[in-house]
Design an enzyme around this catalytic site. Sequence first.
Site, PDB file in Angstrom:
ATOM      1  CG  ASP A   1      -1.890   1.121   1.283  1.00 39.99           C
ATOM      2  OD1 ASP A   1      -2.031   1.824   0.269  1.00 39.99           O
ATOM      3  OD2 ASP A   1      -2.522   1.309   2.340  1.00 39.99           O
TER       4      ASP A   1
ATOM      5  CG  ASP B   1      -3.591   3.874  -3.129  1.00 37.16           C
ATOM      6  OD1 ASP B   1      -4.389   2.928  -3.290  1.00 37.16           O
ATOM      7  OD2 ASP B   1      -3.765   4.775  -2.291  1.00 37.16           O
ATOM      8  CD  GLU B   2      -4.686  -1.831  -0.592  1.00 38.87           C
ATOM      9  OE1 GLU B   2      -4.458  -2.079   0.600  1.00 38.87           O
ATOM     10  OE2 GLU B   2      -5.809  -1.483  -1.012  1.00 38.87           O
TER      11      GLU B   2
END
Length: 276
Positions: A37, A132-133
């Site tokens: 993350d 974003d992960e």
Amino acid sequence: MTRARPARMCKHLFVMALGGAEDLGLNTADPKTLVVDLNCAFASIEQQHEPALRSRPLAVAAYATGAATIVSASREARDLGIKTGMRVFEAMAIYPGIEVREPNPPRYRAVSDQLIEIMRRHSPDVLRMSIDEASMNLAGTPDLVRLGPEGVARAIKAGLRKEVGECITSSVGISTSIWMAKQASNLDKRDGLERIDHTNLVSVFARLRLTDLSGIAEASARRLLRAGIHTPLEFLHASVEQLRLAGMLAPVAEGWLRRLRGFEGGAFEGPARKSY
């Protein structure tokens, strides 16, 4: 005079003392799943792109107006109490000098692609969970043997710093399922590296709130409370029948009971699902 412990606390202490992995039905396999993350992703990417913004409170907002909602706040802004979801005018009331930038989706997608490329050097089994992960499964890979999950996590972090930039940090969680690895990544949001497995799952859950669990929003927590479930440990020990009282259908309840024990929870709930 010693005060009596609340009944729930006594129950939790009893569980922690006597409830072994086998008794609880926890997944005792060696962890092979990682979730990566990116920390303060959009704001950190803007700081990397524009050096003048580094070490300064920064908010990325939907629009450059006072009424706009903040979608990402830099670590410096968060340390001041400025959070995602606030309006820009609220952030300015906390810190009038905060820098505000509008989102740059192509820039963020490019960094997301770099993250996926770095992760795929260690395993072909990589899932982009959001911009974003991402998660990865190391089962059967040479790097699982050569580096181990923690070594792979450190290599990914180093790759991000070297190839994307020094402002880009990540929290990495290691566990036996995507959901539990995500829980591990949430334990330390400042460039953290955490692991949850059958040896520490109960102790980790003992210090969390229901809303700390991914997928349990405030509304879900209220329904669990009405069913007599106040904590993650009580959630872990709940029955399908008790979860039905919280409004869950039987397949959803069964999926949660697997998920809380470190197993994949079932296809009915993908990574993007926020609540039941």
